[in-house]
Design an enzyme around this catalytic site. Sequence first.
Site, PDB file in Angstrom:
ATOM      1  N   ASN A   7     -86.569  36.253  11.964  1.00  0.00           N
ATOM      2  CA  ASN A   7     -86.655  34.889  12.485  1.00  0.00           C
ATOM      3  C   ASN A   7     -85.865  34.827  13.795  1.00  0.00           C
ATOM      4  O   ASN A   7     -84.644  35.032  13.798  1.00  0.00           O
ATOM      5  CB  ASN A   7     -86.088  33.922  11.436  1.00  0.00           C
ATOM      6  CG  ASN A   7     -86.190  32.486  11.896  1.00  0.00           C
ATOM      7  OD1 ASN A   7     -85.889  32.179  13.044  1.00  0.00           O
ATOM      8  ND2 ASN A   7     -86.577  31.601  11.005  1.00  0.00           N
ATOM      9  N   HIS A  10     -82.983  31.521  16.652  1.00  0.00           N
ATOM     10  CA  HIS A  10     -81.670  31.350  17.274  1.00  0.00           C
ATOM     11  C   HIS A  10     -81.566  32.011  18.640  1.00  0.00           C
ATOM     12  O   HIS A  10     -80.627  31.730  19.387  1.00  0.00           O
ATOM     13  CB  HIS A  10     -80.566  31.792  16.316  1.00  0.00           C
ATOM     14  CG  HIS A  10     -80.489  30.841  15.153  1.00  0.00           C
ATOM     15  ND1 HIS A  10     -80.291  29.487  15.329  1.00  0.00           N
ATOM     16  CD2 HIS A  10     -80.676  31.019  13.833  1.00  0.00           C
ATOM     17  CE1 HIS A  10     -80.321  28.890  14.150  1.00  0.00           C
ATOM     18  NE2 HIS A  10     -80.564  29.790  13.231  1.00  0.00           N
ATOM     19  N   ARG A  45     -90.110  23.252  15.028  1.00  0.00           N
ATOM     20  CA  ARG A  45     -89.626  21.997  14.426  1.00  0.00           C
ATOM     21  C   ARG A  45     -90.187  20.806  15.181  1.00  0.00           C
ATOM     22  O   ARG A  45     -90.460  20.888  16.380  1.00  0.00           O
ATOM     23  CB  ARG A  45     -88.098  21.940  14.465  1.00  0.00           C
ATOM     24  CG  ARG A  45     -87.430  23.017  13.629  1.00  0.00           C
ATOM     25  CD  ARG A  45     -85.939  22.764  13.568  1.00  0.00           C
ATOM     26  NE  ARG A  45     -85.650  21.628  12.733  1.00  0.00           N
ATOM     27  CZ  ARG A  45     -85.097  21.695  11.519  1.00  0.00           C
ATOM     28  NH1 ARG A  45     -84.758  22.851  11.005  1.00  0.00           N
ATOM     29  NH2 ARG A  45     -84.883  20.612  10.829  1.00  0.00           N
ATOM     30  N   ARG A  49     -86.066  21.647  18.657  1.00  0.00           N
ATOM     31  CA  ARG A  49     -84.689  21.960  19.048  1.00  0.00           C
ATOM     32  C   ARG A  49     -84.507  23.405  19.512  1.00  0.00           C
ATOM     33  O   ARG A  49     -83.563  23.713  20.212  1.00  0.00           O
ATOM     34  CB  ARG A  49     -83.716  21.629  17.920  1.00  0.00           C
ATOM     35  CG  ARG A  49     -83.820  22.560  16.738  1.00  0.00           C
ATOM     36  CD  ARG A  49     -82.753  22.279  15.719  1.00  0.00           C
ATOM     37  NE  ARG A  49     -82.931  21.006  15.070  1.00  0.00           N
ATOM     38  CZ  ARG A  49     -82.341  20.685  13.901  1.00  0.00           C
ATOM     39  NH1 ARG A  49     -81.530  21.529  13.322  1.00  0.00           N
ATOM     40  NH2 ARG A  49     -82.562  19.525  13.335  1.00  0.00           N
ATOM     41  N   GLU A  70     -93.215  28.931  10.623  1.00  0.00           N
ATOM     42  CA  GLU A  70     -92.629  27.957   9.687  1.00  0.00           C
ATOM     43  C   GLU A  70     -92.850  26.570  10.256  1.00  0.00           C
ATOM     44  O   GLU A  70     -92.673  26.349  11.462  1.00  0.00           O
ATOM     45  CB  GLU A  70     -91.127  28.198   9.546  1.00  0.00           C
ATOM     46  CG  GLU A  70     -90.774  29.479   8.861  1.00  0.00           C
ATOM     47  CD  GLU A  70     -89.264  29.667   8.812  1.00  0.00           C
ATOM     48  OE1 GLU A  70     -88.508  28.783   9.256  1.00  0.00           O
ATOM     49  OE2 GLU A  70     -88.837  30.722   8.349  1.00  0.00           O
ATOM     50  N   THR A 101     -82.851  24.622   7.506  1.00  0.00           N
ATOM     51  CA  THR A 101     -83.655  24.167   6.371  1.00  0.00           C
ATOM     52  C   THR A 101     -82.766  24.159   5.124  1.00  0.00           C
ATOM     53  O   THR A 101     -82.336  25.208   4.659  1.00  0.00           O
ATOM     54  CB  THR A 101     -84.858  25.111   6.166  1.00  0.00           C
ATOM     55  OG1 THR A 101     -85.437  25.364   7.435  1.00  0.00           O
ATOM     56  CG2 THR A 101     -85.890  24.479   5.251  1.00  0.00           C
ATOM     57  N   HIS A 190     -83.358  33.112   3.551  1.00  0.00           N
ATOM     58  CA  HIS A 190     -82.319  32.147   3.897  1.00  0.00           C
ATOM     59  C   HIS A 190     -80.936  32.659   3.509  1.00  0.00           C
ATOM     60  O   HIS A 190     -80.685  32.942   2.343  1.00  0.00           O
ATOM     61  CB  HIS A 190     -82.533  30.765   3.264  1.00  0.00           C
ATOM     62  CG  HIS A 190     -81.992  29.678   4.159  1.00  0.00           C
ATOM     63  ND1 HIS A 190     -80.664  29.385   4.245  1.00  0.00           N
ATOM     64  CD2 HIS A 190     -82.609  28.863   5.052  1.00  0.00           C
ATOM     65  CE1 HIS A 190     -80.473  28.420   5.129  1.00  0.00           C
ATOM     66  NE2 HIS A 190     -81.646  28.096   5.652  1.00  0.00           N
TER      67      HIS A 190
HETATM   68  N1  PXP Z   1     -87.026  31.449   5.638  1.00  0.00           N
HETATM   69  C1  PXP Z   1     -87.189  30.135   5.905  1.00  0.00           C
HETATM   70  C2  PXP Z   1     -88.354  29.445   5.303  1.00  0.00           C
HETATM   71  C3  PXP Z   1     -86.297  29.438   6.757  1.00  0.00           C
HETATM   72  O1  PXP Z   1     -86.482  28.131   6.999  1.00  0.00           O
HETATM   73  C4  PXP Z   1     -85.245  30.158   7.350  1.00  0.00           C
HETATM   74  C5  PXP Z   1     -84.307  29.464   8.281  1.00  0.00           C
HETATM   75  O2  PXP Z   1     -84.959  29.109   9.435  1.00  0.00           O
HETATM   76  C6  PXP Z   1     -85.122  31.527   7.064  1.00  0.00           C
HETATM   77  C7  PXP Z   1     -86.017  32.139   6.184  1.00  0.00           C
HETATM   78  C8  PXP Z   1     -84.063  32.369   7.676  1.00  0.00           C
HETATM   79  O3  PXP Z   1     -82.791  31.938   7.275  1.00  0.00           O
HETATM   80  P1  PXP Z   1     -81.519  32.549   7.954  1.00  0.00           P
HETATM   81  O4  PXP Z   1     -81.551  32.136   9.400  1.00  0.00           O
HETATM   82  O5  PXP Z   1     -80.397  31.951   7.194  1.00  0.00           O
HETATM   83  O6  PXP Z   1     -81.622  34.041   7.812  1.00  0.00           O
END
Ligand code: PXP
Length: 240
Positions: A7, A10, A45, A49, A70, A101, A190
């Site tokens: 992901n 960031h 989103r 953001r 997502e 999330t 997550h």
């Molecule tokens: N999976 C989903 C559905 C999420 O919303 C997120 C956060 O954006 C992640 C995975 C990744 O989470 P993290 O950034 O804590 O690794």
Amino acid sequence: MIELGVNIDHVATLREARKGREPDLVAAAKICEIAGAHQITIHLRQDRRHIQDRDVAQLIQVLQVRMNLEMAAVDEIVAIALKTKPHTVCLVPENRREVTTEGGLDVVSQVERLRDVTKQCHDAGIKVSLFIDPEIDQVDASAEVGSDYIELHTGAYANAADREIVEEINRIAQAAARAIANGLIFNAGHGLTVRNLLPIASIPGLNEVNIGHSIISRAVFIGLDAAVKEILGVLKDCSS
Ligand code: PXP
């Protein structure tokens, strides 16, 4: 092998801090891809953001691995997904004031709506994942919706005190077993890091993990390529 979705939200968060061009999101995605990531995950989103509409349009053009988008199941974003045609959409709850999330999607209370969005996506050739808490009723409702995957929210596990960790792993393992029995493919994500990933990656049937914050955070110190490879190393150990 358990697959890795990185992901990169960031990277865009950092860019949006100055509203400029650095760090370049496409470059980040390509580094992850070349390092061995199986998928790039982004969250468009409603408040934009971090990821912007132009990022979605650019990434779908240049990625050689899968794009996992997502998103909230709202008409504006569903329309963008149907036009972009990522490999997968992962439907998540969205609360404008949350930092990330926070919980899973409440599938039980919106089976009809989610079934409709899932059908629209399937008709466009897009697979659907539902991001849910590891609860049996949410898993069963996801099967009713007709999604392809569920992504089990591992945030409670990641934040658990030592004495609660085994219980959280068991909750995830039980929800995973139920998903598989229902014909769903089981993903997780997550709060996962190089340190806490192994117990989750050891749950039977895990298909894919999506990891963002910890990879981008590690990348500040060791570089993005190394941060992706570090996670892939844990996944490789697990499936051997
Ligand atoms: N999976 C989903 C559905 C999420 O919303 C997120 C956060 O954006 C992640 C995975 C990744 O989470 P993290 O950034 O804590 O690794």
